[in-house]
Write a protein that holds these residues in place. Structure first.
Motif, short mmCIF file in Angstrom:
data_model
loop_
_atom_site.label_atom_id
_atom_site.label_comp_id
_atom_site.label_asym_id
_atom_site.label_seq_id
_atom_site.Cartn_x
_atom_site.Cartn_y
_atom_site.Cartn_z
N CYS A 24 -1.24 -1.15 5.36
CA CYS A 24 -1.61 -3.11 4.90
C CYS A 24 -0.49 -4.27 6.23
O CYS A 24 -0.36 -5.44 6.57
CB CYS A 24 -1.27 -3.16 3.79
SG CYS A 24 0.36 -3.23 3.06
N SER A 25 0.75 -3.15 6.74
CA SER A 25 1.60 -3.81 7.25
C SER A 25 2.27 -4.89 6.10
O SER A 25 3.84 -5.55 7.11
CB SER A 25 0.38 -4.89 8.68
OG SER A 25 0.39 -5.81 7.80
N CYS A 63 4.71 -4.37 4.90
CA CYS A 63 6.77 -3.49 5.09
C CYS A 63 7.21 -3.78 5.95
O CYS A 63 8.36 -3.00 5.88
CB CYS A 63 6.28 -2.87 3.78
SG CYS A 63 5.39 -1.45 4.79
N CYS A 75 7.73 1.36 4.82
CA CYS A 75 7.05 3.00 4.19
C CYS A 75 6.45 4.07 4.46
O CYS A 75 6.37 4.71 3.86
CB CYS A 75 5.75 1.86 2.71
SG CYS A 75 4.47 2.23 4.15
N CYS A 129 0.73 -1.37 -0.20
CA CYS A 129 -0.09 0.16 0.54
C CYS A 129 0.40 1.38 0.09
O CYS A 129 0.40 2.23 -0.21
CB CYS A 129 -0.98 0.15 1.31
SG CYS A 129 0.10 0.08 2.36
#
Ligand code: FAD
Ligand code: FES
Length: 476
Positions: free
Chosen positions: A65-66, A68, A81, A60
């Motif tokens: 969204c987690s 990364c 991110c 995202c």
């Protein structure tokens, strides 16, 4: 790879810095997120999944969204991110849950009073909705604090290089990136914006928890306006978690905010406005776009955007979908397939497309966790994007003093987000500071503008959703 040239943007790269990734040196520039700098250096795998240890890249690029999450300077679960690269950082691939190497003790972090921030109006999110709310609440005398989790102000606008549609009143003909600057220039002295400050909870009425400078702060506000935007939908298909599968907004962030290419060859899934615009922006950045596939029999995007893409030789295949994606550790290609009138895949029509980037543009859903936590009455309205808080005509939810505005209230456009923000800001300040002829006139004008905006054929879906919302509200 970093972009040297772009037809619209120029990238003001910060001072060169070096950090390490799994012990290897990575060259970056100040102002780049860790994930963007790793992409520029050719690293797409950032973590491995919890149970099966599958490789994960980012999806995202806006902290929602987690996928990364990495270990940074010994701290696990850092959303790379959202965190800027710094000289000498130790960045490591995270496997599963991650592990906190040096567990803090009460001696390392002595007990301290939680700092308190007090304001008339707290705004969550500095996109077009939040900024508009701040402008209008402060115009009539409210002290406003805006909390933004990103390092930059402007929400989705910071990556929109195309000229916006609509009326002059709503900045039509202006590039999205410039609308954000226009809004910022209208902010009064009684507005303070705190970036890199996520709101992580709504506790007692009028009380928020935010994280600022690595510390939990308590916020006490007389009115709260939540304009947290939306997140992108995922598509269920085999290998959809391979690094190289991105949401369209993430691809935009990489290319247009950081000047980093997501890959060399892309397949776009979804021919609505966002899919078609991002596919064109990818061409502008120098990415080869193999095709755009769209399950519907018609292209959802405005014709002007679709025509631009077609003139560049990119096929837009309606009644087609992506069947699977494949690759060894990261995307190497995808199989697309034709659909029949009943949305079933037609055997024998499969086609393999070699690509290293798959961009999903299959809808957005409102970011509404704060409303659930606050105990707002919610409704599931597909026409408005899914779960949303029930609200009145001035954007106040069922929890008194808590407002919603923008994509968090219904997936529409920046123009409606700005109008909803204005409405919420005006209503909040009216209740705090009292009414006036000017304020009333403005409120009526904004309401009329919203109705006009939704009156045309493109507003049909939103009107249906609004009708359902009013029915839900009348049942409360
Ligand atoms: C490719 C593309 C093209 C588009 N083209 C157009 C167009 O031509 N015309 C048009 O009118 N619209 C267009 N839009 C839509 C428009 O950009 C959005 O509708 C608009 O940005 C929504 O504004 P918002 O303020 O509600 O949310 P956003 O712009 O998403 O802003 C929300 C902000 O809240 C912050 N935030 C979220 N959660 C928290 C938290 N817990 N704590 C602190 N901060 C938080 C986010 O970081 C973000 O900055 C386009 C969108 C895309 C993706
Ligand atoms: S949270 Fe970072 S990519 Fe989604």
């Amino acid at each position: 790879m970093r972009l040297d040239q772009h037809p619209i943007l120029s990238f003001d790269r910060g001072k060169p810095i070096t950090f390490t990734f799994d012990g290897k040196p990575v060259n970056a520039n100040e102002g780049e997120s860790i994930a963007a700098a790793l992409h520029a250096a050719g690293y797409k795998t950032l973590s491995h999944s919890l149970k099966l240890g599958r490789p994960r890249g980012f999806f995202c690029a806006i902290g929602k969204c987690s996928s990364c999450m990495m270990q940074v300077n010994g701290i696990p679960n850092v959303k790379t991110c959202m965190v800027l690269a710094e000289e000498g950082m130790d960045v490591r691939t995270q496997h599963g849950w991650g592990e906190l190497k040096n567990k803090p003790s009460s001696r390392t972090y002595p007990r301290r009073e939680m700092p308190l921030l007090e304001t008339d109006v707290a705004v969550v999110g500095a996109g077009p909705a939040g900024l508009s709310a701040a402008i209008y609440a402060s115009k009539f005398g409210a002290k406003v604090l805006v909390f933004e989790e990103n390092t930059k102000v402007g929400g989705q606008l910071i990556k929109q290089t195309h000229m916006f549609f609509g009326s002059r009143d709503h900045h039509a003909g202006v590039r999205g990136i410039d609308i954000g600057d226009k809004l910022i220039s209208q902010l009064g002295d009684n507005v303070e914006i705190m970036t890199e400050t996520p709101v992580v909870g709504y506790y007692a009425p009028g009380e928020l928890a935010v994280i600022r400078d690595h510390r939990l702060h308590r916020v006490r506000a007389k009115k709260i306006i939540v304009a947290t935007g939306a997140s992108e939908n995922m598509l269920a298909l085999p290998n959809n978690d391979l690094p190289g599968v991105y949401g369209a907004g993430a691809v935009q962030t990489l290319m247009n905010v950081y000047g980093v290419l997501p890959g060399k060859r892309m397949l776009m899934v979804g021919a609505g406005n966002i899919g078609v615009i991002v596919a064109y922006q990818a061409l502008q950045a120098g990415v080869d776009v193999a095709a755009v596939v769209e399950a519907l029999p018609v292209i959802g995007a405005y014709q002007v955007h679709a025509s631009k893409l077609r003139r560049c030789g990119v096929p837009i295949l309606t009644r087609h979908t992506i069947q699977t994606t494949w690759g060894d550790g990261q995307v190497e290609g995808a199989t697309i397939v034709r659909l029949d009138d009943n949305w079933r895949q037609i055997p024998g029509t499969e086609q393999d497309i070699a690509c290293d980037t798959i961009c999903l543009s299959v809808g957005l859903k409102p970011t509404v966790e704060i409303f659930f936590q606050a105990g707002c009455s919610m409704a599931k309205i597909p026409e408005l994007g899914g779960d949303i808080p029930i609200r009145n005509e001035f954007m106040e939810t069922s929890v008194e003093g808590l407002y919603v505005a923008g994509d968090a209230s219904s997936i529409e456009e920046a123009s409606s987000a700005m109008l909803e923000g204005r409405l919420a800001g005006l209503d909040a300040v009216e209740k705090l500071k009292g009414s006036s002829d000017e304020l009333q006139e403005l409120k009526n004008h904004v309401k009329e503008s919203l109705d006009e905006l939704r009156a045309g054929p493109f507003g049909e879906k939103i009107r249906q959703g609004e009708k359902k919302l009013q029915e839900e509200a009348s049942r409360l």
